[in-house]
Design an enzyme around this catalytic site. Structure first.
Site, PDB file in Angstrom:
ATOM      1  CD  GLU A 178       7.944 -10.301  -5.186  1.00  0.00           C
ATOM      2  OE1 GLU A 178       7.924 -11.037  -4.181  1.00  0.00           O
ATOM      3  OE2 GLU A 178       7.055 -10.298  -6.039  1.00  0.00           O
ATOM      4  CB  THR A 237      14.002  -3.466   0.790  1.00  0.00           C
ATOM      5  OG1 THR A 237      14.114  -3.729   2.194  1.00  0.00           O
ATOM      6  CG2 THR A 237      12.721  -2.677   0.512  1.00  0.00           C
ATOM      7  CD  GLU A 270      -2.844  -1.189   2.361  1.00  0.00           C
ATOM      8  OE1 GLU A 270      -2.789  -0.285   3.211  1.00  0.00           O
ATOM      9  OE2 GLU A 270      -3.713  -2.078   2.344  1.00  0.00           O
ATOM     10  NE  ARG A 290      36.426   2.433 -26.782  1.00  0.00           N
ATOM     11  CZ  ARG A 290      36.021   3.513 -27.460  1.00  0.00           C
ATOM     12  NH1 ARG A 290      35.393   3.356 -28.625  1.00  0.00           N
ATOM     13  NH2 ARG A 290      36.229   4.704 -26.984  1.00  0.00           N
ATOM     14  CG  LEU A 297      29.743  -1.222 -22.796  1.00  0.00           C
ATOM     15  CD1 LEU A 297      30.215  -2.408 -21.968  1.00  0.00           C
ATOM     16  CD2 LEU A 297      28.290  -1.414 -23.163  1.00  0.00           C
ATOM     17  N   GLY A 298      32.034   2.687 -21.007  1.00  0.00           N
ATOM     18  CA  GLY A 298      32.233   4.131 -21.127  1.00  0.00           C
ATOM     19  C   GLY A 298      30.954   4.815 -21.566  1.00  0.00           C
ATOM     20  CB  SER A 310       9.577  -2.744   4.669  1.00  0.00           C
ATOM     21  OG  SER A 310      10.453  -2.527   3.583  1.00  0.00           O
TER      22      SER A 310
END
Lengths: 250, 390
Positions: free
Chosen positions: B369, B371, B138, B274, B344-345, B143
């Protein structure tokens, strides 16, 4: 309608193959094996024909080592009814020997239709389907992209250079499947669970001596590095000249 | 053929059965063929790929561990986990859809419902004709679900529900909602609420930066009259609601591995191709340390899940055990996603690569589900015998 689908287990097309030390066959270590993709079209077509008829049986027939049962299990998970594995040492086998073994089992099963992939993607032989038909004395239509079955008769469309050829023949017949024939289904989770309970009959077979011997295999030469011709519009004439005169591709 | 190769540094495939591998490979192929080509666009547009609902039903994803007599696949727990792993390798939102449908709606109908309810809902849900959602959280009770204020008052015609639920995955798509409310004496009870019931409405929660290819909604109940036959007879107490969550958390623990694999494999491939300073960046020690950490963490997560799955198959996957895998694996996946993005920069922030999408998704997965911190306390209670929050 009873349909036999001939299936071959082949290396995954993503696999980078290596030659074994003899240089006459592939090194099987680390190679993941899959159902020959053209055979998947054959399986799908058989399942569709059975579903359309509302009755019948789809039998998967494979020749190979005992590990090939996994490929059969995949086909059973897609929905085929049962499998037969002809266990044989295929190291030196040629297409004739394999076709003889398959066709003698097919003869016992006496199906209405045999479906194969148009070729296996590993050796690209494209011989087994037509050879089975020849050994059984049945008509054969290869590279089929559309198939219609009416009582006792087959109408098949096949790819030819620049067009489509329509063939008709009587049943029983051998059909080899080309890409485009259908869209093979995924093995559903339910199908996979159901496949556990389906029968795979294993039989040892001895293949006849090969008439054809592989003398050597070699990997294609590595590609040489690319060459920058230039950049921008100015480079186009030179690029065209090289493509025409050196590469001779245009 | 030609599908994702997965991450299997420890030859864990050798611990799987033939069926388990087939299930994984079939879902893997489906994700490659059907989900990956469309997911980036759906994510950008914040739309759920509705076209995949029947396709996933054909595959048998929904409620896959439930018995075949209800039209489900009857899978074992490890096979189911592998299916969730592959779906989440595609996108956490799609895995969430399947988790809610199966673990949070079909499971409680199966476990807590009457035989009539099972026959009425499960086969249609397995076929994807009915979509489900699960209303527990709600606006003011996340929690601490036991504090919920949604009430169900018994009347002569049934139960009158008033209240609101929030952060409900599939809310606007759902034909059937499992709703938890307090009855006489503050007892928590589960109900089946069908779409179209007077007084029940759903409002989509927009403007999310995470789980964009998933529908999230608020459910509103205003004097919503539920007939008596829609009470889930055995869904009594918060424990029943948490029983559903335990099922879903189990799938999430596996799913997180899928997200982590997608990110790690992208980063690995990128680092090999890369070129900087005239060599692949994967040749630099700093990069190799990242990759070594990631593949090690993924392998550990796989082992946790595999053993958890085997325990579940023996009915020994207690909820603290499930909490450990959910807590570890989601945090691991989020860390892998962040580190992959770094490798991956600038490319890592674009939708050319799946990494930032997974990273954003996993922020939600870490929270929902249970924390991360709540799972810490569940494990803490399990080892000390002392509850830190009750």
């Amino acid at each position: 309608m009873k349909i036999v689908v001939c299936l071959k287990q082949v290396p995954d097309s993503e696999t980078r193959v290596k030659l074994d030390p003899t240089g006459k066959s592939l090194d099987s270590a680390g190679v993941s094996l899959v159902v020959n993709p053209y055979d998947e079209y054959a399986i799908e077509e058989a399942l569709k024909l059975k579903e359309a008829a509302g009755a019948g049986e789809v039998i998967i027939l494979t020749l190979g080592a005992s590990g090939a049962a996994t490929a059969i299990r995949n086909a059973l998970a897609m929905g085929a009814d049962r499998g037969i594995l002809l266990k044989a040492d295929t190291a030196n086998a040629d297409a004739r020997a394999i076709s003889e073994a398959l066709s003698s089992t097919i003869k016992e099963l006496s199906p209405d239709l045999v479906l194969c992939g148009k070729q296996a993607i590993d050796d690209d032989g494209a011989q087994v389907g037509p050879r089975i038909a020849e050994l059984l004395g049945w008509p054969c239509v290869t590279v089929v992209t559309k198939l219609e079955i009416s009582p006792g008769k087959v109408r098949a469309e096949r790819e030819i250079e620049g067009g489509i050829e329509v063939c008709e023949c009587a049943l029983p017949a051998v059909i080899t499947a080309q890409k485009g024939l259908n869209e093979p289904r995924y093995a559903s989770l339910k199908g996979i669970m159901a496949a556990k309970k389906k029968e795979i009959l294993e039989q040892d077979v001895t293949l006849s001596a090969p008439g054809l011997v592989t003398s050597s295999m070699s990997l294609p030469a590595g590609r040489s590095a690319g060459r920058m011709v230039g950049s921008g519009k100015e480079a186009v004439p030179e690029l065209v000249r090289i493509l025409r005169e050196e590469a001779r591709v245009i | 053929m030609g599908s994702f190769a997965g991450t299997d540094f420890y030859d864990l495939d050798s611990l799987l059965t033939e069926e388990e591998i087939m299930v994984r490979d079939s879902v893997r192929q489906f994700v490659d063929d059907r989900l990956l080509p469309v997911i980036e666009q759906h994510y950008e547009d914040a739309t759920f790929p509705m076209e995949l609902i029947p396709a996933m039903a054909d595959l048998g994803i929904y409620g896959a561990t439930l018995p075949t007599e209800y039209g489900c696949a009857g899978l074992g727990s490890v096979a189911y986990g592998l299916a969730m792993q592959e779906l989440e390798r595609g996108d956490s939102g799609i895995r969430s859809f399947a988790s809610v449908q199966g673990a949070l709606v079909m499971y409680p109908i199966f476990a807590y419902g009457s035989e009539e309810q099972r026959r009425k809902y499960l086969p249609r849900m397995a076929k994807g004709e009915f979509i489900g959602c699960f209303g527990l959280t709600e606006p003011d009770f996340g929690s601490n679900p036991g504090g919920m204020i949604t009430r169900a008052v018994e009347t002569k015609d049934g139960y009158l529900i008033n209240g609101a639920k929030m952060w409900i995955t599939n809310g606007n798509l759902a034909d059937v909602a499992i709703v938890w409310a307090k009855t006489e004496g503050d007892r928590i009870q589960g109900f089946v609420v069908e779409k179209g019931t007077k007084g029940y409405s759903a409002r989509e929660q927009k403007r999310k930066f995470s789980l964009r290819a998933s529908v999230t909604s608020e459910l509103i109940f205003e004097d919503c009259l539920i007939p008596k036959e829609n009470i889930l007879p055995e869904a009594k107490g918060l424990k029943a609601a948490l029983g559903c969550l335990s099922q879903a958390r189990y799938g999430i623990a596996w799913g997180a591995i899928g997200s982590a694999m997608a990110c790690y494999c992208t980063a690995l491939e990128y680092s090999k191709t890369r070129i900087q300073f005239d060599r692949p960046i994967g040749g630099f020690q700093l990069l190799q340390a990242e990759l070594a950490d990631m593949v090690t963490e993924i392998t550990k997560a796989q082992l946790l899940c595999l053993q958890l799955g085997r325990l579940k198959e023996r009915d020994q996957a207690t909820f603290p055990r499930v909490s450990m895998a959910k807590r570890n694996n989601v945090a691991m996946a989020l860390e892998v996603a962040r580190r992959s993005r770094d490798i991956l920069g600038a490319n890592g922030i674009t939708s050319e690569y799946p990494v930032m999408r997974h990273m954003c998704n996993l922020e939600s997965v870490k929270t929902y589900e249970g924390t991360h911190n709540i799972h810490t306390l569940i494990i803490g209670e399990a080892v000390t015998g002392i509850s830190a929050y009750r």
